[in-house]
Scaffold this motif. Structure first.
Motif, PDB file in Angstrom:
ATOM      1  N   ALA A   1       0.828  -1.207   0.000  1.00 36.86           N
ATOM      2  CA  ALA A   1       0.000   0.000   0.000  1.00 36.86           C
ATOM      3  C   ALA A   1       0.862   1.257   0.000  1.00 36.86           C
ATOM      4  O   ALA A   1       0.521   2.251  -0.646  1.00 36.86           O
ATOM      5  CB  ALA A   1      -0.931  -0.002   1.211  1.00 36.86           C
ATOM      6  N   PHE A   2       1.998   1.202   0.719  1.00 32.37           N
ATOM      7  CA  PHE A   2       2.849   2.387   0.798  1.00 32.37           C
ATOM      8  C   PHE A   2       3.605   2.626  -0.503  1.00 32.37           C
ATOM      9  O   PHE A   2       3.644   3.745  -1.020  1.00 32.37           O
ATOM     10  CB  PHE A   2       3.830   2.264   1.964  1.00 32.37           C
ATOM     11  N   THR A   3       4.212   1.595  -1.042  1.00 30.25           N
ATOM     12  CA  THR A   3       5.067   1.781  -2.226  1.00 30.25           C
ATOM     13  C   THR A   3       4.294   1.692  -3.528  1.00 30.25           C
ATOM     14  O   THR A   3       4.761   2.195  -4.559  1.00 30.25           O
ATOM     15  CB  THR A   3       6.178   0.726  -2.270  1.00 30.25           C
ATOM     16  N   GLU A   4       3.128   1.058  -3.514  1.00 29.75           N
ATOM     17  CA  GLU A   4       2.371   0.768  -4.742  1.00 29.75           C
ATOM     18  C   GLU A   4       3.247   0.044  -5.772  1.00 29.75           C
ATOM     19  O   GLU A   4       3.035   0.159  -6.987  1.00 29.75           O
ATOM     20  CB  GLU A   4       1.769   2.046  -5.342  1.00 29.75           C
ATOM     21  N   GLY A   5       4.254  -0.668  -5.266  1.00 25.60           N
ATOM     22  CA  GLY A   5       5.124  -1.440  -6.132  1.00 25.60           C
ATOM     23  C   GLY A   5       6.128  -0.643  -6.924  1.00 25.60           C
ATOM     24  O   GLY A   5       6.761  -1.167  -7.849  1.00 25.60           O
ATOM     25  N   ARG A   6       6.337   0.623  -6.565  1.00 26.42           N
ATOM     26  CA  ARG A   6       7.224   1.492  -7.345  1.00 26.42           C
ATOM     27  C   ARG A   6       8.538   1.744  -6.623  1.00 26.42           C
ATOM     28  O   ARG A   6       8.578   1.976  -5.411  1.00 26.42           O
ATOM     29  CB  ARG A   6       6.547   2.833  -7.626  1.00 26.42           C
ATOM     30  N   THR A   7       9.612   1.768  -7.401  1.00 28.03           N
ATOM     31  CA  THR A   7      10.901   2.253  -6.934  1.00 28.03           C
ATOM     32  C   THR A   7      10.870   3.786  -6.975  1.00 28.03           C
ATOM     33  O   THR A   7       9.975   4.385  -7.587  1.00 28.03           O
ATOM     34  CB  THR A   7      12.025   1.751  -7.832  1.00 28.03           C
ATOM     35  N   PRO A   8      11.849   4.462  -6.352  1.00 30.55           N
ATOM     36  CA  PRO A   8      11.875   5.932  -6.462  1.00 30.55           C
ATOM     37  C   PRO A   8      11.892   6.423  -7.907  1.00 30.55           C
ATOM     38  O   PRO A   8      11.168   7.372  -8.237  1.00 30.55           O
ATOM     39  CB  PRO A   8      13.160   6.302  -5.722  1.00 30.55           C
ATOM     40  N   ARG A   9      12.677   5.813  -8.786  1.00 29.91           N
ATOM     41  CA  ARG A   9      12.717   6.267 -10.176  1.00 29.91           C
ATOM     42  C   ARG A   9      11.345   6.057 -10.839  1.00 29.91           C
ATOM     43  O   ARG A   9      10.885   6.903 -11.623  1.00 29.91           O
ATOM     44  CB  ARG A   9      13.802   5.519 -10.952  1.00 29.91           C
ATOM     45  N   GLU A  10      10.675   4.974 -10.527  1.00 33.08           N
ATOM     46  CA  GLU A  10       9.342   4.734 -11.086  1.00 33.08           C
ATOM     47  C   GLU A  10       8.329   5.742 -10.550  1.00 33.08           C
ATOM     48  O   GLU A  10       7.416   6.153 -11.274  1.00 33.08           O
ATOM     49  CB  GLU A  10       8.904   3.298 -10.796  1.00 33.08           C
ATOM     50  N   TRP A  11       8.489   6.153  -9.311  1.00 33.46           N
ATOM     51  CA  TRP A  11       7.628   7.219  -8.782  1.00 33.46           C
ATOM     52  C   TRP A  11       7.869   8.536  -9.532  1.00 33.46           C
ATOM     53  O   TRP A  11       6.919   9.272  -9.822  1.00 33.46           O
ATOM     54  CB  TRP A  11       7.892   7.421  -7.283  1.00 33.46           C
ATOM     55  N   LEU A  12       9.113   8.834  -9.850  1.00 31.98           N
ATOM     56  CA  LEU A  12       9.395  10.072 -10.585  1.00 31.98           C
ATOM     57  C   LEU A  12       8.719  10.046 -11.949  1.00 31.98           C
ATOM     58  O   LEU A  12       8.138  11.052 -12.384  1.00 31.98           O
ATOM     59  CB  LEU A  12      10.902  10.257 -10.745  1.00 31.98           C
ATOM     60  N   LYS A  13       8.777   8.923 -12.637  1.00 31.32           N
ATOM     61  CA  LYS A  13       8.086   8.803 -13.925  1.00 31.32           C
ATOM     62  C   LYS A  13       6.583   8.986 -13.744  1.00 31.32           C
ATOM     63  O   LYS A  13       5.915   9.648 -14.554  1.00 31.32           O
ATOM     64  CB  LYS A  13       8.385   7.451 -14.551  1.00 31.32           C
TER      65      LYS A  13
END
Length: 780
Positions: A519-531
């Motif tokens: 729930a916190f990450t939604e499966g994303r790395t920091p770089r994926e969050w930036l995208k």
């Protein structure tokens, strides 16, 4: 030790001090302002030395007393030893403590105390990160509302003018000021050290240039402040040195003169305002027997009646702008100068005009007075807070010292929650809060205090869990603001210091232990969050037919320019032009000179229209000087106080105070001496500059020097570094807003003649050995 990246290429980055690039040259980081910036902020030069400074936190630490005795109130916070731990060990302990508090007391016992300026990044934004974690993993937290900078005005302005953000970000534009304004009355000034900062970042610092352009066109700027430096020297031709905290009396004297002269705009008052007659009865003395004329105002402000009359008579027939700095409302009864300035704007028929009217906090930050972007800028979603309880942000000590006690706020009767755990990520309360000795007692009351920080601030030294986090140069992010056309790819320039981790990594680790990682990450790395966060901007550009780079192209280029909207004056200009068709979002739909809503609250410290109220602190034999504790020029608040630029501006390692020669001579003080400032709340040392740029009767000491108690075991230790918040009073502006009152207080000053104590604020604590219990040894 921080390691530099393998390549030495020049890389783009951004901060709330401006856009810049960085490059490693011969093992040193060289910071270069963005070439389009006409007036770069030198604060960006704090970065290189701060990156590897001894004040950085290298390893997770836990306070020894917490390990030995478990959670609970403890007055040893701030003077206890720390035990160095590995990440897995400390995250296991902290996750267990979070679960204990949540299960035993509910999320209502957790205060998410993130407050302060973070990096320009939209993802690694400490407030967003901690709020998202607490909401997703624990179901919520007790939050704070408003800010230390604008606590009074944020509550007041919606009552009298409408939406706060609209009034500050869309009401007045610098382009229009340069073109249209004839005279600015700058109450509290427009010091460009403040407007060099912008939430989300800034690519061009233009305020200094715009003020010069206005002056060259013939526009007049009148500075009303105890400090001559509160306007640039190039335009500071008219300094009105009124006593600090008396601006409302001066405004009332101006208003009274206009009514007596018949130069106020009766038609505008009738068509666009509510409650003028009630206020006029007060102004003219019909309701209380005291006309607020120039002679009355002169006795309060220290000005002459003739000077007030002349100032009032410069305004009629001109495009006039009434600016009120944040500083004026950071004092007892801080609502009053903001309200009274809006009344002056309406009295002279200026409200809503291009370059005229009411400019709250114009010049306070670079986000104000600028065009809005025409495409969206995304931020990290924070989730839903399941806890309804909150406090005004500056009432944190009151909350911790008085759980269950009643207080009033904006017409509501509220109760302070009973907080067991404080989680702080982003900000340093030992910078921005008042009466630090009281704050020390407040932090001693909780079961557990958790702090994420990149350096050993006093907040970290008082924590039970100290978790080292990265600074922006050690991570990737996107820098962008709703009022700046440049979006910046913030490239990583150095490896993390020691074992420091991003807030996101820390919260991910805790979320895993609490069963909320997905729930916190939604499966994303920091770089994926930036995208992911870039996508709304990309879609917005494409929708406007603009050739938009995809994320990879943007990242490689380092920046992308965004279209902006024309200035339109916001809701106030629309209301001026069509008061019936576009009313203001106030109770009456008009500018509220008298607020029936506020009057109904029955607050004697904030009645239904602006009034003169005697300050809480007045000079006397014990405290003969007024202290102005304003913002520093060499850093933002306390951020990177140990950086090269900040350190270079100090003298003998101390923060620099300024005082007038008359006051210095009376105390045998000379330029460069070390002085002791003191009152009943505490004392601190500072170096002194003796100058006529500070009015007599005033001593000025900026905030932001790391709190450095000579002997933390004392109840009121001497701060040897120069933090004025050991002196300031911790009370609310009024029952309406409960804002911060840290700008002004009264003090005494003497030359310090003893042995000069060393500065220890940046020395990291030496970790101690703590015998692990068997279960922790087995876990290792």
């Amino acid at each position: 030790m921080t390691k530099q990246p393998n390549d030495n290429a020049k890389k783009s980055h951004s901060s709330h001090w401006g856009a810049f690039s960085g490059q490693w040259v011969d093992g040193k980081l060289v910071i270069t302002p963005h070439p389009i910036d006409p007036d770069p902020n030198p604060i960006i030069q704090n970065f290189p030395e701060a990156l590897r400074h001894k004040a950085r936190i290298a390893k997770p630490m836990v306070r020894r007393g917490w390990l030995e005795n478990g959670p609970g109130p403890d007055d040893r916070r701030g003077r206890d030893a720390f035990v160095e731990m590995e990440w897995d060990e400390v995250l296991d302990l902290l996750a267990g403590e979070l679960k204990r508090v949540k299960d035993a007391y509910s999320a209502k016992a957790i205060y998410g105390g993130s407050y302060g300026w973070s990096s320009a990044g939209r993802f690694h934004h400490a407030q967003s990160q901690i709020h998202r974690f607490l909401n997703v993993a624990l179901g919520g937290y007790v939050r704070s509302v408003n800010s230390y900078s604008a606590g009074a005005s944020t509550v007041l302005i919606p009552h009298i003018l409408g939406n706060y953000e609209d009034m500050t970000r869309r009401n007045i534009g610098w382009d229009e000021i340069v073109e249209h304004t004839d005279i600015i009355l700058a109450f509290g000034g427009m010091n460009t050290k403040n407007s060099r900062v912008a939430g989300g970042g800034i690519s061009k610092h233009t305020e200094h240039r715009d003020m010069i352009a206005l002056s060259k066109r013939g526009g007049e700027l009148v500075l009303i402040s105890p400090l001559k430096s509160d306007l640039p020297d190039e335009v500071n031709q008219d300094w009105v040195a009124a006593r600090p905290g008396t601006d409302v009396a001066l405004m009332l004297g101006i208003a009274h003169t206009a009514v007596m002269d018949g130069t106020h705009d009766r038609a505008f008052l009738a068509s666009h305002t509510h409650g003028w007659n009630t206020f006029e009865d007060y102004l003219m003395g019909r309701s209380d027997g005291q006309p607020k004329d120039a002679a009355w105002a002169a006795a309060i402000t220290g000005l002459t009646a003739d000077a007030i009359l002349k100032l009032a008579r410069r305004l009629p027939g001109k495009r006039a702008l009434f600016v009120v700095a944040h500083s004026l409302q950071r004092a007892k009864h801080g609502e009053q100068p903001v309200w009274m300035a809006s009344v002056l704007s309406a009295m002279f028929g200026q409200s809503g005009l291009p370059g005229g009217g009411f400019g709250y906090a114009l010049g306070a930050i670079a986000n104000y007075g600028r065009h809005q972007n025409a495409v969206p800028i995304a931020g990290l979603p924070q989730g839903k807070n399941g806890v309804s309880e909150f406090i005004p942000v500056a009432r944190v000590s009151d909350m911790l010292l008085n759980p269950g006690a009643p207080f009033e706020y904006n017409g509501a009767h509220m109760t302070y929650p009973d907080i067991k755990l404080v989680y702080w990520a982003g900000g340093n309360p030992f910078h921005h809060h008042q009466d630090l000795n009281r704050l020390r007692k407040a932090f001693a009351q909780v079961d557990t205090l958790v702090v994420h920080d990149l350096a050993w601030t006093a907040s970290a030294r008082h924590a039970d869990f100290v978790l080292p986090c990265t600074m922006s140069l050690e991570r990737e992010d996107i820098g962008s603001s709703q009022t700046d056309p440049m979006m910046v790819a913030m490239h990583q320039m150095a490896e993390p210091f020691g074992d420091a981790r991003d807030d996101y990594a820390i919260f991910t680790g805790l979320s895993e232990r609490l069963g909320a990682a997905d729930a916190f990450t939604e499966g994303r790395t920091p770089r994926e969050w930036l995208k992911h966060l870039y996508q709304p901007t990309y879609d917005g550009l494409k929708a406007k037919g603009i050739d938009a780079p995809d994320f990879d192209a943007f990242w490689a280029a380092g920046e992308v320019m965004l279209p902006q909207l024309p200035l339109d004056g916001g809701t106030l200009r629309a209301f001026r032009e069509d008061p019936e068709g576009t009313p203001l979002p106030t109770t009456s739909g008009k500018i509220e000179i008298t607020s029936d809503t506020i009057a109904s609250f029955g607050y004697d410290d904030c009645p239904g229209h602006p009034v003169w109220l005697t300050p809480e602190d007045v000079v006397d034999a014990a405290n003969p000087l007024q202290l102005v504790a304003n913002q520093p020029a060499s850093r933002l608040h306390s951020q990177l106080d140990f950086g090269g630029h900040s350190s270079a501006e100090k003298r003998r390692g101390r923060e620099v105070a300024r005082m007038h020669p008359i006051d210095a001579d009376a105390r045998g003080i000379k330029d460069g001496d070390i002085i002791r400032l003191f009152n009943q709340r505490g004392a601190c040392l500072a170096s002194v500059v003796v100058t006529e740029d500070v009015m007599a009767g005033v001593v000025q000491l900026p905030t932001g020097a790391y709190y450095d108690p000579e002997d933390p075991n004392e109840e009121k230790p001497l701060c040897v570094h120069g933090n004025p918040n050991v002196l300031t009073r911790d009370t609310g502006t009024s029952r309406l807003a409960q804002g911060c009152t840290g700008q002004l207080t009264v003090v005494n000053v003497e030359k310090f003649t003893g042995n000069l104590p060393p500065i220890q604020a940046y020395d990291p604590p030496v970790p101690v050995i703590w015998p692990r219990p068997p279960k922790l040894e087995a876990a290792e």
